[in-house]
Motif scaffolding. Structure first.
Motif, PDB file in Angstrom:
ATOM      1  N   LYS A  26       0.829  -1.198   0.000  1.00 36.99           N
ATOM      2  CA  LYS A  26       0.000   0.000   0.000  1.00 36.99           C
ATOM      3  C   LYS A  26       0.867   1.253   0.000  1.00 36.99           C
ATOM      4  O   LYS A  26       0.590   2.226  -0.694  1.00 36.99           O
ATOM      5  CB  LYS A  26      -0.922   0.012   1.225  1.00 36.99           C
ATOM      6  N   SER A  27       1.952   1.224   0.789  1.00 30.28           N
ATOM      7  CA  SER A  27       2.829   2.389   0.875  1.00 30.28           C
ATOM      8  C   SER A  27       3.569   2.638  -0.435  1.00 30.28           C
ATOM      9  O   SER A  27       3.992   3.754  -0.723  1.00 30.28           O
ATOM     10  CB  SER A  27       3.841   2.216   2.023  1.00 30.28           C
ATOM     11  N   LYS A  28       3.725   1.603  -1.256  1.00 29.68           N
ATOM     12  CA  LYS A  28       4.383   1.744  -2.557  1.00 29.68           C
ATOM     13  C   LYS A  28       3.392   1.998  -3.688  1.00 29.68           C
ATOM     14  O   LYS A  28       3.735   1.939  -4.857  1.00 29.68           O
ATOM     15  CB  LYS A  28       5.189   0.480  -2.866  1.00 29.68           C
ATOM     16  N   ASN A  29       2.144   2.281  -3.318  1.00 24.60           N
ATOM     17  CA  ASN A  29       1.075   2.544  -4.292  1.00 24.60           C
ATOM     18  C   ASN A  29       0.741   1.335  -5.158  1.00 24.60           C
ATOM     19  O   ASN A  29       0.270   1.484  -6.281  1.00 24.60           O
ATOM     20  CB  ASN A  29       1.421   3.742  -5.185  1.00 24.60           C
ATOM     21  N   TYR A  30       1.009   0.144  -4.654  1.00 24.07           N
ATOM     22  CA  TYR A  30       0.528  -1.054  -5.339  1.00 24.07           C
ATOM     23  C   TYR A  30      -0.972  -1.199  -5.099  1.00 24.07           C
ATOM     24  O   TYR A  30      -1.516  -0.716  -4.101  1.00 24.07           O
ATOM     25  CB  TYR A  30       1.249  -2.306  -4.817  1.00 24.07           C
ATOM     26  N   ASN A  31      -1.633  -1.870  -6.050  1.00 14.43           N
ATOM     27  CA  ASN A  31      -3.056  -2.194  -5.919  1.00 14.43           C
ATOM     28  C   ASN A  31      -3.933  -0.955  -5.731  1.00 14.43           C
ATOM     29  O   ASN A  31      -4.947  -0.992  -5.035  1.00 14.43           O
ATOM     30  CB  ASN A  31      -3.286  -3.184  -4.771  1.00 14.43           C
ATOM     31  N   GLU A  32      -3.529   0.136  -6.367  1.00 12.03           N
ATOM     32  CA  GLU A  32      -4.327   1.362  -6.400  1.00 12.03           C
ATOM     33  C   GLU A  32      -4.257   1.950  -7.803  1.00 12.03           C
ATOM     34  O   GLU A  32      -3.217   1.897  -8.456  1.00 12.03           O
ATOM     35  CB  GLU A  32      -3.797   2.401  -5.397  1.00 12.03           C
ATOM     36  N   TRP A  33      -5.373   2.508  -8.256  1.00 17.58           N
ATOM     37  CA  TRP A  33      -5.375   3.185  -9.552  1.00 17.58           C
ATOM     38  C   TRP A  33      -4.762   4.571  -9.393  1.00 17.58           C
ATOM     39  O   TRP A  33      -5.194   5.358  -8.556  1.00 17.58           O
ATOM     40  CB  TRP A  33      -6.790   3.306 -10.098  1.00 17.58           C
ATOM     41  N   MET A  34      -3.734   4.826 -10.222  1.00 11.45           N
ATOM     42  CA  MET A  34      -3.035   6.105 -10.203  1.00 11.45           C
ATOM     43  C   MET A  34      -3.049   6.700 -11.616  1.00 11.45           C
ATOM     44  O   MET A  34      -3.118   5.965 -12.605  1.00 11.45           O
ATOM     45  CB  MET A  34      -1.587   5.914  -9.748  1.00 11.45           C
ATOM     46  N   PRO A  35      -2.965   8.030 -11.752  1.00 14.14           N
ATOM     47  CA  PRO A  35      -2.910   8.634 -13.089  1.00 14.14           C
ATOM     48  C   PRO A  35      -1.681   8.143 -13.860  1.00 14.14           C
ATOM     49  O   PRO A  35      -0.594   7.983 -13.287  1.00 14.14           O
ATOM     50  CB  PRO A  35      -2.813  10.134 -12.802  1.00 14.14           C
ATOM     51  N   LEU A  36      -1.862   7.870 -15.143  1.00 18.48           N
ATOM     52  CA  LEU A  36      -0.739   7.518 -16.003  1.00 18.48           C
ATOM     53  C   LEU A  36       0.056   8.784 -16.299  1.00 18.48           C
ATOM     54  O   LEU A  36      -0.515   9.800 -16.705  1.00 18.48           O
ATOM     55  CB  LEU A  36      -1.234   6.894 -17.305  1.00 18.48           C
ATOM     56  N   THR A  37       1.362   8.721 -16.094  1.00 21.51           N
ATOM     57  CA  THR A  37       2.216   9.888 -16.349  1.00 21.51           C
ATOM     58  C   THR A  37       3.366   9.503 -17.269  1.00 21.51           C
ATOM     59  O   THR A  37       3.744   8.329 -17.359  1.00 21.51           O
ATOM     60  CB  THR A  37       2.798  10.456 -15.035  1.00 21.51           C
ATOM     61  N   ASP A  38       3.928  10.508 -17.965  1.00 21.61           N
ATOM     62  CA  ASP A  38       5.083  10.258 -18.822  1.00 21.61           C
ATOM     63  C   ASP A  38       6.342  10.241 -17.979  1.00 21.61           C
ATOM     64  O   ASP A  38       6.299  10.275 -16.738  1.00 21.61           O
ATOM     65  CB  ASP A  38       5.154  11.292 -19.950  1.00 21.61           C
ATOM     66  N   ASN A  39       7.492  10.183 -18.646  1.00 21.33           N
ATOM     67  CA  ASN A  39       8.776  10.079 -17.934  1.00 21.33           C
ATOM     68  C   ASN A  39       9.107  11.333 -17.124  1.00 21.33           C
ATOM     69  O   ASN A  39      10.021  11.322 -16.300  1.00 21.33           O
ATOM     70  CB  ASN A  39       9.902   9.795 -18.932  1.00 21.33           C
TER      71      ASN A  39
END
Length: 412
Positions: free
Chosen positions: A142-155
């Motif tokens: 959870k702390s690594k933002n696994y298993n959550e929908w996040m905005p797709l971003t470029d490099n």
């Protein structure tokens, strides 16, 4: 002479056995097995396979929860909820393929891309299995933002939006392909196809394709030829010749298309395919592509406002359709179909019934119930050995006869 006559007799018997498998769909016995109901009624869901898990990522309208279904345990586990500002309406979810990750096949982590629908969104999820019993590891994920929908971003951390403002992505379909699995092919109404480069985060091609009538192409079947054995052999042959051509198939109402994309020249070629009359009035069917065939389950007839409970088969190599009448347990449309990891079973998830009610049903069926070629080599060899004993062959039989029988028994 006796051995040769027996050889042809066994070929005939094996062909008969395989025809019986093919005709299974027309028997009164159902080849479907009921599984545990979904946690919530769900239609227009998006499903992705990960090892022994089917990841169920939201559905039509207020169905914004994501679950993992464990195939071996026949149980569901909650993953997450879509962000509150995302409204789902016939979106797409695909599994991204990282060819640079040498451990990707053995890895427990995958990346999912969710995008499109009537109200466009573009999100990514790094998924690790929720079936791990280690609570500390789950907290770390959870702390690594696994298993959550996040905005797709470029490099550079800038948000990426897939789809132009005026593109109608409701009922869209997509597949991932290209020489490095870096291209996202999107088909959407009315008769559009676009190519999005996932490495460069930009569209590289927009085109239109021919349709058989004035019907809008939406809620359709769109598959990669490389999803089946025949297609994989073709891809391998092209790679050896350094030919970067990628082939797809599309079916909707009375439109059938073979679509070939030339990666070097960034061009499409479209060839029309036949569509059987029985399915030509339908869309919103569930479908899977396996072993050189596409199987269609149920569907919706816009003109008659009726749902189907039929199963249809299209053979890619033979360019031929087969219809199995009244075979689903009940009429169904807007459902999802997905193969198990070993390609032996098809799971059909959710959907709507003939009175427009969203259901929570989950059933599975064996691929071999619809495709005789799924009779394995070992099974065929077992049958041959049984008949050899039954027919009392003692001398003159050679191993090559087994191979010839396997080959010719599968010919129509």
């Amino acid at each position: 002479g006796h051995t040769v006559l027996t050889f042809f007799k066994i070929v005939k018997l094996l062909k008969k056995k395989i025809r019986n498998i093919n005709n299974m769909g027309n028997r009164n016995t159902t080849p479907f097995q009921n599984l545990k109901d979904l946690p919530n009624p769900l239609s227009e869901s998006q499903c992705v396979l990960h090892k022994h898990e089917i990841l169920i990522c939201g559905g039509f309208y207020q169905s914004d929860c994501c679950y993992s279904y464990h195939i071996l345990k026949n149980e569901y586990e909650f993953i997450c909820v879509y962000p509150s500002d995302v409204r789902l309406n016939e979106h797409c979810v695909v599994k991204l393929i990282d060819n640079n990750d040498n451990n990707s096949k053995g890895s427990n982590a995958i990346s999912l891309l969710s995008f499109g629908g009537e109200y466009k969104h573009t999100l990514i999820m790094k998924y690790v299995s929720v079936w791990d019993n280690d609570n500390n590891e789950n907290k770390m994920n959870k702390s690594k933002n696994y298993n959550e929908w996040m905005p797709l971003t470029d490099n550079h951390g800038h948000p990426i939006q897939i789809g132009r403002e005026y593109d109608n992505y409701r009922g869209m379909r997509s597949v991932i392909g290209g020489s490095n699995n870096h291209l996202l092919f999107i088909t959407y109404q009315r008769n559009n196809i676009s190519v999005f480069n996932l490495n460069a985060f930009q569209f590289i091609r927009h085109d239109t394709f021919p349709t058989a009538s004035f019907n809008f192409i939406r809620y359709h079947c769109f598959v990669s030829k490389s999803e089946n054995g025949q297609g994989q052999e073709m891809v391998k042959a092209n790679q050896e010749k350094n030919i970067k051509n990628y082939e797809m198939l599309l079916f909707c109402y009375d439109t059938g298309l073979s679509i070939e994309y030339d990666e070097d020249n960034n061009t499409f070629q479209f060839d029309q395919l036949p569509v059987c009359k029985d399915i030509s009035s339908f869309n919103k069917y569930a479908y899977v592509c396996v072993n050189g065939i596409i199987l269609f389950f149920g569907g919706w007839n816009d003109k008659k406002w009726t749902a189907s409970k039929s199963v249809y088969k299209y053979s890619i190599q033979e360019n031929k359709w087969t219809t199995f009448q009244n075979i689903l347990p009940s009429p169904l449309y807007a459902c999802a179909a997905i193969l198990s990891e070993d390609d032996t079973h098809i799971h059909i998830i959710g959907g709507k019934n003939d009175i427009y009610i969203t259901v929570s049903t989950h059933v599975k069926t064996k691929v071999r119930a619809w495709d005789s070629s799924q009779l394995s080599k070992n099974e065929i060899k077992f049958v041959i050995q049984y008949w050899i004993r039954t027919l009392k062959i003692k001398l003159g039989w050679i191993d090559d006869f087994d191979k010839i029988i396997m080959k010719y028994s599968r010919m129509k």
